[in-house]
Design a protein around this motif. Sequence first.
Motif, PDB file in Angstrom:
ATOM      1  N   VAL A  34     -41.166   7.955  28.777  1.00 25.74           N
ATOM      2  CA  VAL A  34     -41.054   9.049  27.813  1.00 25.74           C
ATOM      3  C   VAL A  34     -39.751   9.783  28.086  1.00 25.74           C
ATOM      4  N   VAL A  35     -38.914   9.877  27.046  1.00 23.87           N
ATOM      5  CA  VAL A  35     -37.652  10.611  27.131  1.00 23.87           C
ATOM      6  C   VAL A  35     -37.829  11.868  26.303  1.00 23.87           C
ATOM      7  N   HIS A  36     -37.586  13.016  26.910  1.00 28.09           N
ATOM      8  CA  HIS A  36     -37.822  14.270  26.199  1.00 28.09           C
ATOM      9  C   HIS A  36     -36.691  14.632  25.242  1.00 28.09           C
ATOM     10  N   LYS A  37     -35.491  14.169  25.532  1.00 30.63           N
ATOM     11  CA  LYS A  37     -34.366  14.477  24.662  1.00 30.63           C
ATOM     12  C   LYS A  37     -33.415  13.288  24.663  1.00 30.63           C
ATOM     13  N   LEU A  38     -33.088  12.808  23.474  1.00 34.31           N
ATOM     14  CA  LEU A  38     -32.173  11.675  23.373  1.00 34.31           C
ATOM     15  C   LEU A  38     -30.727  12.143  23.538  1.00 34.31           C
ATOM     16  N   PRO A  39     -29.848  11.274  24.043  1.00 37.57           N
ATOM     17  CA  PRO A  39     -28.429  11.639  24.147  1.00 37.57           C
ATOM     18  C   PRO A  39     -27.797  11.791  22.764  1.00 37.57           C
ATOM     19  N   ARG A  40     -26.669  12.459  22.705  1.00 36.36           N
ATOM     20  CA  ARG A  40     -26.000  12.676  21.418  1.00 36.36           C
ATOM     21  C   ARG A  40     -25.490  11.386  20.812  1.00 36.36           C
ATOM     22  N   ALA A  41     -25.269  10.376  21.607  1.00 37.64           N
ATOM     23  CA  ALA A  41     -24.692   9.120  21.122  1.00 37.64           C
ATOM     24  C   ALA A  41     -25.722   8.200  20.467  1.00 37.64           C
ATOM     25  N   HIS A  42     -26.958   8.643  20.281  1.00 34.70           N
ATOM     26  CA  HIS A  42     -27.971   7.764  19.682  1.00 34.70           C
ATOM     27  C   HIS A  42     -27.690   7.548  18.200  1.00 34.70           C
ATOM     28  N   LYS A  43     -28.214   6.450  17.678  1.00 33.31           N
ATOM     29  CA  LYS A  43     -28.080   6.112  16.262  1.00 33.31           C
ATOM     30  C   LYS A  43     -29.465   6.075  15.647  1.00 33.31           C
ATOM     31  N   VAL A  44     -29.562   6.520  14.391  1.00 27.98           N
ATOM     32  CA  VAL A  44     -30.821   6.466  13.655  1.00 27.98           C
ATOM     33  C   VAL A  44     -30.808   5.175  12.835  1.00 27.98           C
ATOM     34  N   VAL A  45     -31.835   4.350  13.016  1.00 29.53           N
ATOM     35  CA  VAL A  45     -31.951   3.102  12.263  1.00 29.53           C
ATOM     36  C   VAL A  45     -33.329   3.043  11.626  1.00 29.53           C
ATOM     37  N   PHE A  46     -33.405   2.335  10.501  1.00 25.97           N
ATOM     38  CA  PHE A  46     -34.673   2.147   9.810  1.00 25.97           C
ATOM     39  C   PHE A  46     -35.040   0.672   9.851  1.00 25.97           C
ATOM     40  N   VAL A  47     -36.241   0.375  10.308  1.00 26.93           N
ATOM     41  CA  VAL A  47     -36.746  -0.993  10.366  1.00 26.93           C
ATOM     42  C   VAL A  47     -38.070  -1.006   9.623  1.00 26.93           C
ATOM     43  N   ASN A  48     -38.124  -1.801   8.563  1.00 26.14           N
ATOM     44  CA  ASN A  48     -39.324  -1.889   7.715  1.00 26.14           C
ATOM     45  C   ASN A  48     -39.792  -0.516   7.257  1.00 26.14           C
ATOM     46  N   GLY A  49     -38.878   0.361   6.940  1.00 27.55           N
ATOM     47  CA  GLY A  49     -39.212   1.688   6.431  1.00 27.55           C
ATOM     48  C   GLY A  49     -39.577   2.710   7.492  1.00 27.55           C
ATOM     49  N   HIS A  50     -39.511   2.340   8.771  1.00 26.95           N
ATOM     50  CA  HIS A  50     -39.831   3.257   9.864  1.00 26.95           C
ATOM     51  C   HIS A  50     -38.552   3.694  10.565  1.00 26.95           C
ATOM     52  N   ARG A  51     -38.510   4.944  10.946  1.00 28.92           N
ATOM     53  CA  ARG A  51     -37.334   5.495  11.611  1.00 28.92           C
ATOM     54  C   ARG A  51     -37.422   5.261  13.114  1.00 28.92           C
ATOM     55  N   TYR A  52     -36.353   4.696  13.657  1.00 28.69           N
ATOM     56  CA  TYR A  52     -36.226   4.492  15.090  1.00 28.69           C
ATOM     57  C   TYR A  52     -34.886   5.061  15.538  1.00 28.69           C
ATOM     58  N   TYR A  53     -34.782   5.312  16.800  1.00 28.90           N
ATOM     59  CA  TYR A  53     -33.551   5.824  17.378  1.00 28.90           C
ATOM     60  C   TYR A  53     -33.050   4.788  18.375  1.00 28.90           C
ATOM     61  N   LYS A  54     -31.793   4.371  18.220  1.00 23.13           N
ATOM     62  CA  LYS A  54     -31.237   3.333  19.083  1.00 23.13           C
ATOM     63  C   LYS A  54     -30.210   3.954  20.007  1.00 23.13           C
ATOM     64  N   TRP A  55     -30.334   3.622  21.273  1.00 23.38           N
ATOM     65  CA  TRP A  55     -29.370   4.062  22.277  1.00 23.38           C
ATOM     66  C   TRP A  55     -29.426   3.115  23.458  1.00 23.38           C
ATOM     67  N   ASN A  56     -28.277   2.697  23.912  1.00 17.00           N
ATOM     68  CA  ASN A  56     -28.153   1.864  25.105  1.00 17.00           C
ATOM     69  C   ASN A  56     -28.962   0.563  24.984  1.00 17.00           C
ATOM     70  N   GLY A  57     -29.015   0.007  23.776  1.00 21.03           N
ATOM     71  CA  GLY A  57     -29.716  -1.254  23.560  1.00 21.03           C
ATOM     72  C   GLY A  57     -31.218  -1.149  23.432  1.00 21.03           C
ATOM     73  N   ASN A  58     -31.768   0.047  23.504  1.00 25.58           N
ATOM     74  CA  ASN A  58     -33.216   0.261  23.380  1.00 25.58           C
ATOM     75  C   ASN A  58     -33.523   1.009  22.086  1.00 25.58           C
ATOM     76  N   TYR A  59     -34.704   0.760  21.558  1.00 21.41           N
ATOM     77  CA  TYR A  59     -35.180   1.473  20.382  1.00 21.41           C
ATOM     78  C   TYR A  59     -36.260   2.455  20.824  1.00 21.41           C
TER      79      TYR A  59
END
Length: 72
Positions: A34-59
């Motif tokens: 569990v990560v309480h706060k994502l880094p600023r460099a994360h990207k928002v991606v949508f997969v099958n209509g669901h929102r995910y956050y990508k950072w450092n190769g992890n979703y």
Amino acid sequence: MKTSFYLVIVALFLSFSLSSCVATVRTRPAGVVVVHKLPRAHKVVFVNGHRYYKWNGNYYRKTPSGYIVVRL
């Protein structure tokens, strides 16, 4: 003799009736991060209509307790 027999029966009844056969077991999935706060460099991606956050190769998926790593 009858009195001691009745006492034994009552003692057995009470010992079995006061214990419960129901147990609550709560487990956590193994390896959940569990990560309480994502880094600023994360990207928002949508997969099958669901929102995910990508950072450092992890979703990550947002939950009430923070962000958890998911496999896609």
